[in-house]
Write a protein that holds these residues in place. Structure first.
Motif, short mmCIF file in Angstrom:
data_model
loop_
_atom_site.label_atom_id
_atom_site.label_comp_id
_atom_site.label_asym_id
_atom_site.label_seq_id
_atom_site.Cartn_x
_atom_site.Cartn_y
_atom_site.Cartn_z
N LEU A 199 0.81 -1.22 0.00
CA LEU A 199 0.00 0.00 0.00
C LEU A 199 0.85 1.27 0.00
N ILE A 200 2.02 1.20 0.62
CA ILE A 200 2.82 2.42 0.82
C ILE A 200 3.54 2.78 -0.47
N ILE A 263 8.15 3.11 9.62
CA ILE A 263 6.86 2.49 9.92
C ILE A 263 7.03 1.61 11.16
N ASP A 264 6.42 2.02 12.25
CA ASP A 264 6.57 1.35 13.55
C ASP A 264 5.21 0.79 13.97
N PHE A 278 10.39 -0.82 10.43
CA PHE A 278 11.26 -0.82 9.26
C PHE A 278 11.19 0.55 8.59
N THR A 279 12.13 0.81 7.71
CA THR A 279 12.18 2.11 7.03
C THR A 279 11.76 1.97 5.58
N VAL A 280 10.93 2.91 5.12
CA VAL A 280 10.48 2.95 3.73
C VAL A 280 11.20 4.08 3.01
N ALA A 281 11.90 3.74 1.95
CA ALA A 281 12.51 4.73 1.06
C ALA A 281 12.37 4.21 -0.36
N PHE A 282 12.15 5.12 -1.30
CA PHE A 282 11.99 4.75 -2.71
C PHE A 282 13.21 5.14 -3.54
N ASN A 283 13.93 6.16 -3.08
CA ASN A 283 15.08 6.68 -3.82
C ASN A 283 16.34 5.91 -3.42
N ALA A 470 16.79 6.90 9.74
CA ALA A 470 16.30 5.56 9.42
C ALA A 470 16.22 4.75 10.71
N GLN A 471 15.35 3.74 10.72
CA GLN A 471 15.14 2.90 11.90
C GLN A 471 14.80 1.48 11.47
#
Length: 492
Positions: A199-200, A263-264, A278-283, A470-471
């Motif tokens: 979804l993200i 996202i926690d 976890f961490t969401v990154a697209f780049n 980041a986490q």
């Protein structure tokens, strides 16, 4: 001299002329009649064509009207069908969950491609009782209450003997009841995050992401008051915000391609909490930042164990974190651990226990002990100070675990506290959940409870603007013969 004509010849000529005249008149009459007949035929044909044309027009008009009536009936029928389907869908959503809609294709396939999110592993093929999207509750998938086991890691160094000890393996069995609750919560956590990872995407509202995660958590774990449900508000902290950010109602913030979002997610069963992030990154330019923090968390998990000194774990995390650099637009940024954010022990209905696991070598010379549960989480930042402070609109709140009862005089504040006690007790909550529970206009009453010291406000924790945090986080438990990383999944 003049010669007179013959009378007989004259009469014959007259007769012939008369007959010729008659013949001409007859021909004229016949021609006239033919013309009249042709004219009549043409008129008749034109009349017939006109009648036929009018008849066709009438037929076309009738056909159009019949078609219009038929279409209106079909539209009315279709409209009624939609209402029926919507009613049926509402009924099905109670059974099949918030991701189900009428006519959706359900497949049982564990595989999922997560390549849209940087450094996040794909979910691999394997046995599954769950559909895509999720429609089956956890307890229905595992009716015998035998939930999947997490990642097993052996103790190291002077604790390595525990792995082969028959006596300690027997002691493991004494923890089965607690472990079952944790494993159920962990399986819910895995399935929820697998769902949300599809979804993200850039342009998505953070509030929609959080509510999708929370509704799916409630459904899969079969929310039941304090016995099972969400452990804390879903965190979706962007960029320089390190933790404790969740949108309040009306917040329209979106995640974009160049963002770094943490996202926690928390799930609890009978007060046993799973805390994992976890961490969401697209780049791809953030890959090294994500890699540094993920590897630091894994090192922290590896170092954790019975009788291990907590500052030693922090030192190992710091060493890995600071070995990374990130190049962005030709500039080199060292990855810094956030010095005042820590992992923590987790206790019964208490997300933050009495022990902390820092991202650096610091803190009292305290040891981990057998049977304890920990959230090993690390935070790394680029272009920041490595120290966070409170800033921004508060969404997270939690009842003070140590606070004894305090008399409340204001009726609205007293009613709000009763609602909090019944629904959250010592678990963290957010303002969206108060709105959801019908506690409208709660801001003043909530402030009064905070001023009384009964409720603690937990504002967002941020580094300086322009920084990126980041986490990664997992929950583990120290069993007598081994440690189990309960929240581990294919994704991270």
């Amino acid at each position: 001299m003049f010669k007179p004509k013959n009378n007989n010849n004259s009469q014959s000529e007259l007769k012939q002329q008369s007959e010729s005249n008659k013949q001409q008149q007859t021909e004229k009459q016949n021609n006239f009649e033919k013309k009249q007949l042709q004219k009549a035929k043409i008129n008749k044909k034109q009349k017939n064509e006109s009648i036929k044309s009018n008849s066709n027009q009438i037929n076309e008009d009738l056909a159009f009207l019949e078609s219009l009536i038929k279409n209106n009936k079909e539209l009315e029928k279709k409209s009624n069908t939609v209402i029926v389907l919507e009613k049926k869908s509402d009924e099905n959503q109670n059974i099949l969950g918030p991701a189900y809609s009428e006519g959706i294709k359900l497949v049982k396939n564990r595989f999922q491609d997560n390549s849209a999110i940087r450094l996040l592993g794909n979910w691999q093929e394997g046995q599954t009782q769950q559909t895509q999207p999720p429609t089956i509750r956890i307890d229905e998938q595992f009716p015998e209450n035998e939930y999947p086991i997490g990642e097993i890691q052996n103790y190291q160094k002077d604790q390595a003997f525990r792995t082969s000890s028959a006596e300690l393996k027997e002691k493991d069995k004494l923890m089965d009841s607690q472990i079952k609750c944790l494993r159920k919560a962990a399986e819910c956590h895995r399935q929820v995050r697998k769902y949300c990872q599809q979804l993200i995407r850039p342009g998505k509202k953070l509030i929609d992401i959080c509510e999708s995660i929370e509704e799916m958590s409630r459904f899969l774990v079969r929310e039941n008051g304090l016995d099972a449900g969400i452990a804390f508000p879903t965190g979706c902290s962007l960029n320089n915000i390190a933790a404790h950010y969740s949108p309040n109602n009306g917040d329209i913030t979106t995640i974009e391609y160049d963002d770094v979002c943490k996202i926690d997610i928390g799930v609890q069963v009978e007060g046993r909490i799973i805390d994992s992030a976890f961490t969401v990154a697209f780049n791809p330019k953030y890959d090294k930042l994500l890699e540094a923090v993920k590897e630091s968390t894994n090192v922290g998990i590896k170092e954790a164990g019975i009788d291990v000194r907590i500052p030693d774990i922090g030192a190992a995390i710091q060493e890995v974190m600071e070995s990374y650099e990130v190049e962005i637009d030709g500039k080199i940024y060292p990855v810094k651990p956030i010095r005042n954010l820590c992992g923590h022990s987790i206790e019964y209905y208490r997300i933050h226990g009495n022990k902390s696991i820092p991202c650096i070598k610091s803190g009292p010379n305290v040891k981990m002990e057998e049977g304890e549960q920990y959230a090993i989480e690390t935070f790394g930042v680029i272009n920041g100070k490595g120290i966070v402070y409170e800033d921004g609109e508060c969404s997270h709140y939690m009842k003070d675990f140590e606070k004894t009862s305090v008399p409340i005089r204001q009726p609205k504040a007293k009613a709000l506290l009763k609602f909090i006690d019944q629904n959250f007790d010592t678990l963290a909550f957010c303002r969206r959940w108060l709105d959801r529970g019908g506690q409208n206009g709660h801001i003043i009453s909530l402030k009064q409870l905070c001023n009384a010291g009964i409720i603690n406000a937990i504002p967002p924790l941020v580094d300086i603007r322009g920084s990126y945090v980041a986490q990664y986080e997992h929950t583990l438990i120290l069993k007598p013969s081994h440690k189990e990383v309960i929240s581990r999944g294919d994704d991270f």
